[in-house]
Write an enzyme that holds these catalytic residues in place. Structure first.
Site, PDB file in Angstrom:
ATOM      1  N   LYS A  21      14.360 -39.394  51.976  1.00 34.08           N
ATOM      2  CA  LYS A  21      15.284 -40.211  51.470  1.00 34.08           C
ATOM      3  C   LYS A  21      15.935 -39.924  50.182  1.00 34.08           C
ATOM      4  CE  LYS A  21      14.660 -42.222  48.404  1.00 34.08           C
ATOM      5  NZ  LYS A  21      14.217 -41.612  47.151  1.00 34.08           N
ATOM      6  N   TYR A  27      15.263 -48.288  48.433  1.00 33.35           N
ATOM      7  CA  TYR A  27      13.969 -49.089  49.163  1.00 33.35           C
ATOM      8  C   TYR A  27      14.630 -50.754  49.353  1.00 33.35           C
ATOM      9  CZ  TYR A  27      11.307 -45.022  48.445  1.00 33.35           C
ATOM     10  OH  TYR A  27      10.717 -43.695  48.747  1.00 33.35           O
TER      11      TYR A  27
HETATM   12  P1  NAD Z   1      11.092 -32.224  42.569  1.00 33.71           P
HETATM   13  O1  NAD Z   1      12.160 -31.943  41.512  1.00 33.71           O
HETATM   14  O2  NAD Z   1       9.837 -32.571  41.992  1.00 33.71           O
HETATM   15  O3  NAD Z   1      11.291 -31.020  43.657  1.00 33.71           O
HETATM   16  C1  NAD Z   1      12.234 -30.741  44.380  1.00 33.71           C
HETATM   17  C2  NAD Z   1      11.968 -28.983  44.733  1.00 33.71           C
HETATM   18  O4  NAD Z   1      13.438 -28.787  45.111  1.00 33.71           O
HETATM   19  C3  NAD Z   1      11.560 -28.249  43.584  1.00 33.71           C
HETATM   20  O5  NAD Z   1      10.404 -27.413  44.404  1.00 33.71           O
HETATM   21  C4  NAD Z   1      12.653 -27.457  43.341  1.00 33.71           C
HETATM   22  O6  NAD Z   1      12.276 -25.938  42.985  1.00 33.71           O
HETATM   23  C5  NAD Z   1      13.054 -27.370  44.780  1.00 33.71           C
HETATM   24  N1  NAD Z   1      14.867 -26.792  44.604  1.00 33.71           N
HETATM   25  C6  NAD Z   1      15.190 -26.102  45.274  1.00 33.71           C
HETATM   26  N2  NAD Z   1      16.637 -25.792  45.094  1.00 33.71           N
HETATM   27  C7  NAD Z   1      16.654 -26.337  44.071  1.00 33.71           C
HETATM   28  C8  NAD Z   1      18.251 -26.711  43.173  1.00 33.71           C
HETATM   29  N3  NAD Z   1      19.231 -26.133  43.531  1.00 33.71           N
HETATM   30  N4  NAD Z   1      18.024 -27.699  42.197  1.00 33.71           N
HETATM   31  C9  NAD Z   1      16.735 -28.270  41.947  1.00 33.71           C
HETATM   32  N5  NAD Z   1      15.449 -28.257  42.673  1.00 33.71           N
HETATM   33  C10 NAD Z   1      15.629 -27.321  43.562  1.00 33.71           C
HETATM   34  O7  NAD Z   1      11.856 -33.395  43.385  1.00 33.71           O
HETATM   35  P2  NAD Z   1      10.835 -34.565  44.425  1.00 33.71           P
HETATM   36  O8  NAD Z   1      10.513 -35.792  43.654  1.00 33.71           O
HETATM   37  O9  NAD Z   1       9.823 -33.917  44.988  1.00 33.71           O
HETATM   38  O10 NAD Z   1      12.113 -35.092  45.339  1.00 33.71           O
HETATM   39  C11 NAD Z   1      12.459 -34.387  46.680  1.00 33.71           C
HETATM   40  C12 NAD Z   1      13.198 -35.171  47.648  1.00 33.71           C
HETATM   41  O11 NAD Z   1      12.274 -36.179  47.992  1.00 33.71           O
HETATM   42  C13 NAD Z   1      14.278 -36.211  46.945  1.00 33.71           C
HETATM   43  O12 NAD Z   1      15.244 -36.086  48.154  1.00 33.71           O
HETATM   44  C14 NAD Z   1      13.800 -37.345  46.813  1.00 33.71           C
HETATM   45  O13 NAD Z   1      14.493 -38.427  46.825  1.00 33.71           O
HETATM   46  C15 NAD Z   1      12.623 -37.538  47.662  1.00 33.71           C
HETATM   47  N6  NAD Z   1      11.623 -38.409  47.291  1.00 33.71           N
HETATM   48  C16 NAD Z   1      11.173 -39.333  47.978  1.00 33.71           C
HETATM   49  C17 NAD Z   1      10.078 -40.062  47.612  1.00 33.71           C
HETATM   50  C18 NAD Z   1       9.527 -40.872  48.475  1.00 33.71           C
HETATM   51  O14 NAD Z   1       8.533 -41.809  48.010  1.00 33.71           O
HETATM   52  N7  NAD Z   1       9.596 -40.827  49.703  1.00 33.71           N
HETATM   53  C19 NAD Z   1       9.353 -40.085  46.253  1.00 33.71           C
HETATM   54  C20 NAD Z   1      10.001 -38.723  45.419  1.00 33.71           C
HETATM   55  C21 NAD Z   1      11.063 -38.197  46.007  1.00 33.71           C
END
Ligand code: NAD
Length: 407
Positions: free
Chosen positions: A150, A235
């Protein structure tokens, strides 16, 4: 010196006492406690690796490494079999950790070759929001089912195109709304729908956190699509909809972002929004990227009310139920058996892949949130309420929960 009496050890190899049995393919243990105690949950009946649904994890960021990959250890029906990352070193380290062969590690350029990997049944997209659309289309083209984080997308148009790409490929698309698989939220929805609090009048939902680094992708409109609303406010929106089973017919919203704060140069800080449902229920929701973390939900009915603390958090949920008890007002705090909500969510997807069932939270569930979030932004811009299309049936988009999830 006096001698100390020591109980004779029970000989190993003798008749097993109280070790449980494995009948009908399931392990069972005899009860330890009296019938007045809460019963133990049965030990998990885990499918062997060869019968588990294989997931490729696309994007090895915080959520993937801190929550999703560890959660597979508690899954019964799913296992990680492939990884996708643009960082070679991270790929190697994480692959070693989870025993994933180098031949099942992909970067974003080689990802399409995943179509030739029979171990991969589904791709779990865990990339920044604006990259979900392209990733889901590529996964569907590779003939894989998709579980997408999401918010599903950054617009209703993207969400529609993701749904049609998966439908065209004949593959499932599920949005990772973990709270719908989390036991306390599930219990509250079950009780509210059974009428335990009388007729629901009002829902109050808050999800806030104070953001740091203004340079992170969450603060960039092109990658995040928006600020607090699509990230954490979602949420409040999704959980209120899922609890009631109704769809809002009108939204009214207000946004505030401090002018001089670099974190909010591109995305919003605080959003409050009101959802008006056809039955007359009103949900008041608030989300912020500049208020200290707080994640609560309250449901007020004609004959009682209930609150969940940490409702949208990864852990620490507390459910309090309040009703009249004779001449007293009684508040009860419920303690439920802990289950990892990420494992529950991933297992749900795995079971849908195996059984062909529609996921509880399919792409259409994500599209509806995108439509409502667009209406929230529109209302905040115009200062007026925005009407939404009516839905003719409850749980208009949702598939069934799996039998083991409803007990
Ligand atoms: P994050 O920044 O920690 O990780 C993102 C990953 O994407 C990194 O490994 C990064 O290298 C990669 N990536 C690839 N191309 C990229 C670009 N062009 N720019 C930036 N990063 C790039 O983020 P996250 O917290 O892991 O979030 C990822 C997804 O998960 C989002 O959609 C977020 O909304 C969702 N999320 C959901 C929950 C949940 O509880 N369900 C919690 C956190 C995040």
């Amino acid at each position: 010196m006096g001698s100390v009496a020591v109980a004779a050890p029970v000989a190993l190899g003798g008749a097993p006492i109280d070790e449980g049995s494995a009948r009908g393919g399931k392990v069972n243990f005899p009860a330890i406690h009296a019938g007045t105690e809460r019963p133990d949950a049965p030990p998990p009946n885990q499918a062997p690796p060869t019968r588990r649904v294989g997931f490729a994890i696309m994007g090895l960021g915080r959520l993937a490494l801190q929550n999703i990959l560890p959660a597979f250890a508690q899954c019964k029906h799913a296992r990680p079999v492939a990884l996708v990352s643009g960082d070679k070193d991270k790929l190697r380290i994480v692959a070693e950790q989870y025993g994933i062969p180098a031949s099942s590690c992909y970067d974003y350029a080689s990802f399409d070759q995943i179509k030739d990997n029979p171990a991969v049944d589904a791709v779990y997209v865990v990339l920044p929001n604006a990259l979900h659309h392209d990733a889901v289309l590529r996964a569907a083209r590779a003939g894989k089912h998709v579980l997408c984080e999401k918010p599903m997308a950054t617009s209703p148009e993207e969400a529609r195109s993701m749904i049609s790409a998966c439908a065209k490929a004949g593959k499932k698309l599920m949005i990772a709304y973990r709270c719908q698989y989390e036991v306390y939220n599930h219990e509250l929805a079950k009780r509210a729908r059974a009428g335990e609090f009388g007729a629901i009048q009002f829902i109050d939902a808050i999800n806030t956190q104070n953001q740091g680094d203004p340079g992170q992708w969450r603060q960039k409109k092109a990658l995040a699509g928006g600020g607090s609303l699509p990230d954490v406010g979602l949420y409040c929106l999704n959980t209120a909809r899922a609890l009631l089973g109704e769809e809002p017919e009108e939204v009214q919203a207000s946004i505030f972002s401090p002018q001089d704060d670099p974190r909010f140069a591109e995305v919003e800080a605080t959003v409050t929004f009101m959802l008006r449902f056809p039955s007359g229920i009103i949900a008041n929701c608030a989300t912020s990227y500049s208020a200290h973390e707080h994640r609560s939900m309250r449901v007020l009915g004609s004959q009682g009310h209930a609150e969940i603390d940490n409702a949208f958090a990864y852990e620490g949920q507390k459910l309090r139920v309040t009703r009249r008890d004779g001449m007293a007002e009684a508040s009860t705090e419920l303690t439920l058996g802990q289950k990892n909500q990420f494992s529950q969510e991933i297992d749900h997807m795995a079971q849908c892949v195996r059984s062909g069932a529609t996921p509880r939270t399919p792409g259409e569930e994500g599209l509806q949130d995108q439509i409502i979030m667009a209406a929230i932004y529109e209302s905040a811009r115009s200062g007026k309420p925005v009407k939404l299309a009516p839905m003719s049936r409850p749980d208009a988009f949702r598939g069934p929960m799996q039998p083991e999830e409803t007990s």
